[in-house]
Design an enzyme around this catalytic site. Structure first.
Site, mmCIF file in Angstrom:
data_model
loop_
_atom_site.group_PDB
_atom_site.id
_atom_site.type_symbol
_atom_site.label_atom_id
_atom_site.label_comp_id
_atom_site.label_asym_id
_atom_site.label_seq_id
_atom_site.Cartn_x
_atom_site.Cartn_y
_atom_site.Cartn_z
ATOM 1 N N ASP A 288 0.750 -0.634 -0.098
ATOM 2 C CA ASP A 288 0.178 0.158 0.411
ATOM 3 C C ASP A 288 0.703 1.141 -0.300
ATOM 4 O O ASP A 288 2.076 1.526 0.043
ATOM 5 C CB ASP A 288 -1.116 -0.052 1.197
ATOM 6 C CG ASP A 288 -1.930 -0.887 1.517
ATOM 7 O OD1 ASP A 288 -2.467 -1.606 0.354
ATOM 8 O OD2 ASP A 288 -3.041 -1.163 2.005
ATOM 9 N N ARG B 118 -0.937 -0.517 -8.720
ATOM 10 C CA ARG B 118 -2.224 -0.186 -8.399
ATOM 11 C C ARG B 118 -2.387 1.174 -8.622
ATOM 12 O O ARG B 118 -2.159 1.688 -8.221
ATOM 13 C CB ARG B 118 -3.030 -0.766 -7.145
ATOM 14 C CG ARG B 118 -4.015 -0.482 -6.005
ATOM 15 C CD ARG B 118 -3.894 -0.413 -5.106
ATOM 16 N NE ARG B 118 -4.173 -2.032 -4.580
ATOM 17 C CZ ARG B 118 -4.029 -2.184 -3.455
ATOM 18 N NH1 ARG B 118 -3.264 -1.245 -2.512
ATOM 19 N NH2 ARG B 118 -3.046 -3.541 -2.612
#
Ligand code: FAD
Length: 278
Positions: free
Chosen positions: A107, A158
């Site tokens: 992340d 992402r």
């Protein structure tokens, strides 16, 4: 125990509960991205504990033969203590992922962490020749350059709009500008990347733009959405042949994550209020 109202957004408090959720999703054609909730640890013991928990989770995913991967927050595994501690812990998780064939996502947190996160990620993804991915945020002005730098690296990206309020001189905040830049960056990725494009968004406009670009360039892509958000659409996309991953938060630290989901959208507040009075 997690109250039923929070269960919409959080899979449970334990790894077995998260994996049970994955199993149900897999039956509907959607894969899972398991995220053990936790962030901003300043005690190395906490970072070591969650690193070990991710290593165990990877083994459980492999043993159960599930379509699932993991996603880890840098400040959960030592970045607030030292860059080197984060890099060492991420290396352990990456090695475990490689040993068990389980993909590892990283992340992205606020702008102060971007350099250290990308440095550790890039070195590991090249060393392992893939098996990992990282999140990049469209609201940051640097992201186009980061995408260019990572274009020849193995692994996935992402692309998200960005969840943090960043300083004005290094970011944009207006929704229209963010949406426009999201489209431009997707176009760049479909042109420059052979694969590894993940659309981390619930926005129908961004997903449909990716779909059109896929038809034009043929480059594969996947869609990633959160547990509890537009789930019916996740199943529809999967049924239409688009690879869909659901990001599944779990763990005992669910309360602040649940409040974040409620704050970000009026519809979620209405959902919680209805659940509490029913
Ligand atoms: P928004 O601009 O919030 O919404 C656009 C449209 O999407 C809405 O108008 C509506 O049509 C639809 N929509 C959105 N939410 C809902 C809903 N609840 N119900 C129905 N329709 C809805 N951010 C980071 O900074 N770092 C990360 O590592 C990170 N990882 C993420 C991983 C995943 C899988 C996802 C999905 C998001 C992640 N984010 C991360 C958060 C991201 O940056 C955005 O803050 C968040 O996804 C909201 O932006 P959006 O693109 O979904 O669309």
């Amino acid at each position: 125990m997690i109250p039923p109202v929070a269960r919409k957004f959080v899979a449970g408090e334990t790894a077995p509960e998260a994996l049970e959720h994955v199993e149900a999703l897999n039956a509907k054609g959607v894969a899972g991205i398991c995220n053990l909730l936790g962030e901003h640890y300043d005690d190395p013991a906490d970072a070591a504990r969650d690193t070990a928990a991710y290593c165990e989770l990877i083994e459980l995913i492999d043993d159960a033969g599930l379509e699932a991967c993991v996603s880890v927050k840098p400040s959960q595994i030592g970045l607030d203590v030292a860059d080197s501690m984060f890099a060492d812990n991420l290396e352990q998780i990456a090695a475990q992922g490689a040993a068990h064939g389980v993909f590892v996502w990283v992340d992205m947190e606020d702008y102060t962490t971007t350099d250290a996160t990308l440095e550790a990620y890039e070195s590991l993804v090249r060393e392992h020749d893939g098996g990992m991915g990282v999140c990049l945020q469209v609201n940051l002005n640097r992201t186009r350059e980061d995408l260019e730098r990572l274009a020849d690296a193995p692994g996935k990206i992402r692309l998200v709009k960005g969840a943090y309020n960043e300083p004005k001189d290094i970011s944009i905040r207006e929704k229209e500008r963010i949406d426009d830049r999201y489209r431009r960056l997707l176009e760049y990725m479909f042109e420059a990347y052979d694969d590894g494009i993940a659309v981390g968004s619930h926005d129908p406009a961004m997903i449909s733009h990716a779909r059109q670009l896929h038809e034009e360039y043929g480059t594969p892509y996947e869609v990633q959405m959160l547990t509890g958000v537009r789930e019916e659409r996740q199943y529809e996309l999967a049924a239409a042949g688009v690879p869909v991953y659901q990001y599944i938060p779990y763990g005992t630290k669910w309360l602040s994550y649940f409040y974040r989901r409620l704050r970000e959208r009026k519809g979620n507040l209405v959902f919680a209020a209805r659940a509490l009075v029913s």
